[in-house]
Every structure is written in C-alpha cells, then in structure tokens.
Design a protein around this motif. Structure first.
Motif, PDB file in Angstrom:
ATOM      1  N   TYR A  53       0.825  -1.207   0.000  1.00  0.00           N
ATOM      2  CA  TYR A  53       0.000   0.000   0.000  1.00  0.00           C
ATOM      3  C   TYR A  53       0.863   1.264   0.000  1.00  0.00           C
ATOM      4  O   TYR A  53       1.938   1.297   0.606  1.00  0.00           O
ATOM      5  CB  TYR A  53      -0.888   0.052   1.253  1.00  0.00           C
ATOM      6  N   GLU A  54       0.349   2.295  -0.649  1.00  0.00           N
ATOM      7  CA  GLU A  54       0.884   3.633  -0.433  1.00  0.00           C
ATOM      8  C   GLU A  54       0.100   4.269   0.711  1.00  0.00           C
ATOM      9  O   GLU A  54      -1.033   3.883   1.013  1.00  0.00           O
ATOM     10  CB  GLU A  54       0.773   4.474  -1.704  1.00  0.00           C
ATOM     11  N   LYS A  55       0.709   5.248   1.345  1.00  0.00           N
ATOM     12  CA  LYS A  55       0.082   5.844   2.524  1.00  0.00           C
ATOM     13  C   LYS A  55       0.233   7.356   2.511  1.00  0.00           C
ATOM     14  O   LYS A  55       1.301   7.881   2.196  1.00  0.00           O
ATOM     15  CB  LYS A  55       0.702   5.277   3.809  1.00  0.00           C
ATOM     16  N   GLY A  56      -0.846   8.036   2.873  1.00  0.00           N
ATOM     17  CA  GLY A  56      -0.800   9.483   3.074  1.00  0.00           C
ATOM     18  C   GLY A  56      -1.054  10.277   1.808  1.00  0.00           C
ATOM     19  O   GLY A  56      -1.677   9.812   0.851  1.00  0.00           O
ATOM     20  N   PHE A  57      -0.583  11.514   1.814  1.00  0.00           N
ATOM     21  CA  PHE A  57      -0.616  12.370   0.634  1.00  0.00           C
ATOM     22  C   PHE A  57       0.627  12.037  -0.190  1.00  0.00           C
ATOM     23  O   PHE A  57       1.752  12.203   0.279  1.00  0.00           O
ATOM     24  CB  PHE A  57      -0.598  13.845   1.032  1.00  0.00           C
ATOM     25  N   VAL A  58       0.447  11.583  -1.429  1.00  0.00           N
ATOM     26  CA  VAL A  58       1.559  11.000  -2.178  1.00  0.00           C
ATOM     27  C   VAL A  58       1.989  11.838  -3.370  1.00  0.00           C
ATOM     28  O   VAL A  58       3.179  12.139  -3.533  1.00  0.00           O
ATOM     29  CB  VAL A  58       1.214   9.570  -2.632  1.00  0.00           C
ATOM     30  N   ASP A  76       4.702  23.063   1.685  1.00  0.00           N
ATOM     31  CA  ASP A  76       4.615  21.720   1.146  1.00  0.00           C
ATOM     32  C   ASP A  76       3.174  21.238   1.244  1.00  0.00           C
ATOM     33  O   ASP A  76       2.616  21.146   2.340  1.00  0.00           O
ATOM     34  CB  ASP A  76       5.546  20.786   1.942  1.00  0.00           C
ATOM     35  N   TRP A  77       2.567  20.932   0.095  1.00  0.00           N
ATOM     36  CA  TRP A  77       1.151  20.549   0.099  1.00  0.00           C
ATOM     37  C   TRP A  77       0.902  19.288   0.918  1.00  0.00           C
ATOM     38  O   TRP A  77      -0.216  19.075   1.383  1.00  0.00           O
ATOM     39  CB  TRP A  77       0.646  20.354  -1.329  1.00  0.00           C
ATOM     40  N   ARG A  78       1.913  18.480   1.097  1.00  0.00           N
ATOM     41  CA  ARG A  78       1.747  17.274   1.904  1.00  0.00           C
ATOM     42  C   ARG A  78       1.676  17.597   3.399  1.00  0.00           C
ATOM     43  O   ARG A  78       1.231  16.770   4.185  1.00  0.00           O
ATOM     44  CB  ARG A  78       2.900  16.300   1.656  1.00  0.00           C
ATOM     45  N   LYS A  79       2.118  18.784   3.777  1.00  0.00           N
ATOM     46  CA  LYS A  79       2.203  19.137   5.192  1.00  0.00           C
ATOM     47  C   LYS A  79       1.259  20.265   5.610  1.00  0.00           C
ATOM     48  O   LYS A  79       1.014  20.446   6.808  1.00  0.00           O
ATOM     49  CB  LYS A  79       3.638  19.536   5.538  1.00  0.00           C
ATOM     50  N   ASN A  80       0.758  21.045   4.670  1.00  0.00           N
ATOM     51  CA  ASN A  80      -0.009  22.233   5.071  1.00  0.00           C
ATOM     52  C   ASN A  80      -1.506  21.984   5.211  1.00  0.00           C
ATOM     53  O   ASN A  80      -2.275  22.917   5.422  1.00  0.00           O
ATOM     54  CB  ASN A  80       0.250  23.400   4.106  1.00  0.00           C
ATOM     55  N   ARG A  81      -1.932  20.730   5.110  1.00  0.00           N
ATOM     56  CA  ARG A  81      -3.332  20.379   5.342  1.00  0.00           C
ATOM     57  C   ARG A  81      -3.419  19.569   6.634  1.00  0.00           C
ATOM     58  O   ARG A  81      -2.825  18.493   6.743  1.00  0.00           O
ATOM     59  CB  ARG A  81      -3.890  19.564   4.175  1.00  0.00           C
ATOM     60  N   THR A 127      -6.429  15.171  -3.396  1.00  0.00           N
ATOM     61  CA  THR A 127      -7.251  15.445  -2.223  1.00  0.00           C
ATOM     62  C   THR A 127      -7.204  14.319  -1.202  1.00  0.00           C
ATOM     63  O   THR A 127      -7.287  14.557   0.005  1.00  0.00           O
ATOM     64  CB  THR A 127      -8.710  15.681  -2.668  1.00  0.00           C
ATOM     65  N   GLN A 128      -7.072  13.091  -1.687  1.00  0.00           N
ATOM     66  CA  GLN A 128      -7.272  11.935  -0.819  1.00  0.00           C
ATOM     67  C   GLN A 128      -6.044  11.614   0.036  1.00  0.00           C
ATOM     68  O   GLN A 128      -4.906  11.874  -0.333  1.00  0.00           O
ATOM     69  CB  GLN A 128      -7.642  10.704  -1.652  1.00  0.00           C
ATOM     70  N   TRP A 129      -6.330  10.987   1.171  1.00  0.00           N
ATOM     71  CA  TRP A 129      -5.320  10.369   2.030  1.00  0.00           C
ATOM     72  C   TRP A 129      -5.363   8.876   1.734  1.00  0.00           C
ATOM     73  O   TRP A 129      -6.395   8.223   1.907  1.00  0.00           O
ATOM     74  CB  TRP A 129      -5.643  10.637   3.497  1.00  0.00           C
ATOM     75  N   TYR A 149       1.406  17.327   9.573  1.00  0.00           N
ATOM     76  CA  TYR A 149       0.935  18.707   9.450  1.00  0.00           C
ATOM     77  C   TYR A 149       1.896  19.701  10.083  1.00  0.00           C
ATOM     78  O   TYR A 149       2.367  19.519  11.211  1.00  0.00           O
ATOM     79  CB  TYR A 149      -0.435  18.846  10.107  1.00  0.00           C
ATOM     80  N   GLU A 150       2.182  20.765   9.316  1.00  0.00           N
ATOM     81  CA  GLU A 150       2.979  21.894   9.802  1.00  0.00           C
ATOM     82  C   GLU A 150       2.278  23.178   9.378  1.00  0.00           C
ATOM     83  O   GLU A 150       2.170  23.461   8.178  1.00  0.00           O
ATOM     84  CB  GLU A 150       4.395  21.868   9.232  1.00  0.00           C
TER      85      GLU A 150
END
Length: 291
Positions: free
Chosen positions: A59-64, A104-109, A69-71, A98-99
C-alpha cells in the motif's frame, strides 16, 4: 414421445458447447483465457473476500502525488463478491505530518477531505515485456481519477518509464479516457509524454450503458513498442526507439511493477462532489511469450 425425447437429448449432447460471454455488468469468474503463443505468468482474480493478497500487493500511505485530495490508507481497499473495491470516501483523517504555514502541500493540510487506496506490486510481481489485462469498472463522477499503470524499477521518475494503461479524469471539463507513456528529459522530474486523450463520449455514444459495465484495459509490450487497448480498440502506440532518456537509457527496457489506485481531485481530477466514489477491479492477468 419417450423415444423422441431420448433422441433429442442425445442430439443435444453431441453439439459443441459454445463459450458463454461474461455478463458485462457483473464480475467474470471464468478461468483466464488461453492465448496462443503466450503463457499466464501471474494473475489475481480477486475472488477471496478480505484484503488484497500481501504476497502480491503493498500500500501507499498518506498524501503522495499530484496535490491530490485523498489520504491513501489500507482501509479503502477490500475484496468482496469477486472484485477488488477501491473506495473513495469523504472523511477527515488527521495528517500526522501537518505543519502550520508550510509550503509543502503534503504538510499544510491538517486533515484530509477524502480517503482512498493505492496498491502496487513493487518488489513482489515485476515483469519485462508481455501482455497485461485488467478488467475494471470505473466511476466517472466529478473528481474521480482512477488509474491502471506501471513504473520501471530503476531510475527516478520519469526516467524509469511510466505506462498509463488507463486513466480517467476531466480534461478542460470534459470526461476523458487516457492512454499514455512518459519518459525522461534533460530536466529532472520533467516528462516527455506520448498521451492519447479520448473523450468519454466516444464510448458512450456507441453504448449508453458503458459507464455501468466492466471493461478490459490491455497493454501489449515488446522490445519495439507498447500498444494500449480498451476492449480491443487500439488507443495508443509508443515506439521504444523514441523513448530514450537524456542519459541514453530507456525506462521501458527493464522490469516494471503494476499500480492500481483511485485518486481524487488534485491537478487533474477536479473538485469531487460525491461522498463516495467507487473503482472496481475484477482481475489482473499478466502473460508473456511461451518458451
């Protein structure tokens, strides 16, 4: 009358049995087709209820990727009643990376809007040349971005080579089926594409029930070319003489692994409006030339 009935039964029993066509609205439980000059080297029929077989799939995981939009998570991939169901669901999952204020779009949501699954055979089932057949039914709702694709095992993207056996999303607002290949350029992470974009209406104009049915996406790949088909209609041909990376390598002359995923939104999918999006995969079959 009894003699006539017995004779009729005998006559019918001598007739050749005609192969039954699978119901396009239902999973196909028949044995994999035998193809002249080829052998079946791997398949997953998704006939055992539960989770995808861990011997084949990771599996992949998270924002890739692609600012989608999806996790991605395991929960959204389930096998039931003869199909792998990858389900996009509108639900909030807390982002552990999250930061606040990050670029970084992977971190700002802080939370996801949707969840889904992406599975791949990397490290388990990899292949070099042959035929890949995937029977699937796709959801064409706004925001849906299902895909069947492969990536090469060596070199970073796109020099490793990408083959999009199937993608669906909206191109300038038009629902579109895509059949693509991509390889490297002199600029890192910038691809050169051989892409075909076919409006969904090309298929639905001939079959009003097209979106309700399963379809067979196919790749035929050899040392010279990659052909991509949908229900035996040739959509795209890529000549491997033209897919040379800037460093002289060719990402399509190596092993590839398979990915099945349902992305939502992102740079291509569009804004999802439904609470649920479904992507159903009936089977995956990989053939290669017989010795």
């Amino acid at each position: 009358m009894k003699k006539l009935t017995a004779a009729l039964i005998l006559l019918l029993s001598c007739q050749p049995v005609m192969a039954q066509q699978s119901n396009p609205f239902e999973p196909d439980f028949s044995e994999p087709e035998e193809i002249t000059g080829m052998k079946l080297v791997w398949n997953d029929e998704f006939n055992t209820n539960g989770k995808p077989d861990p011997q084949y799939w990771r599996y992949e995981k998270g924002f890739v990727r692609n600012q989608e939009t999806q996790w991605y998570q395991q929960d959204n991939a389930t096998i039931k009643d003869g199909v792998l169901l990858i389900e996009g669901r509108k639900e909030a999952i807390k982002n552990p990376n999250y930061e606040a204020g990050s670029n970084d779009w992977r971190k700002n949501r802080e939370y996801s809007e949707y969840t889904s699954s992406s599975i791949q055979t990397r490290g388990f089932k990899q292949f070099w040349f042959g035929r890949v057949e995937v029977r699937a039914r796709i959801d064409t709702a706004m925001g849906s971005w299902p895909a069947i694709w492969t990536l090469g095992v060596s070199k970073p993207w796109p020099s490793n080579g990408e083959i999009d056996i199937m993608e669906f999303y909206r191109v300038k607002g038009v629902p579109t089926i895509l059949a693509n290949t991509a390889w490297g350029t002199e600029t890192p992470y910038k691809a050169r594409w051989d892409d075909q974009k076919i409006p969904l209406t090309h298929f639905t104009a001939k079959d009003k029930d097209w979106v309700k049915k399963f379809h067979i996406w196919r790749m035929d790949w050899d040392k010279d070319k990659i052909n991509l088909y949908l229900d035996d209609e040739l959509l795209n041909t890529t000549l491997l003489s033209e897919t040379i990376n800037a460093d002289g390598s060719n990402g399509f002359l190596q092993e590839h692994y398979l990915l099945l995923n349902l992305a939502i939104g992102g740079v291509n999918g569009g804004k999802a409006v439904n609470n649920q999006i479904k992507y159903e995969v009936d089977y995956v079959r990989v053939y290669q030339k017989a010795d």
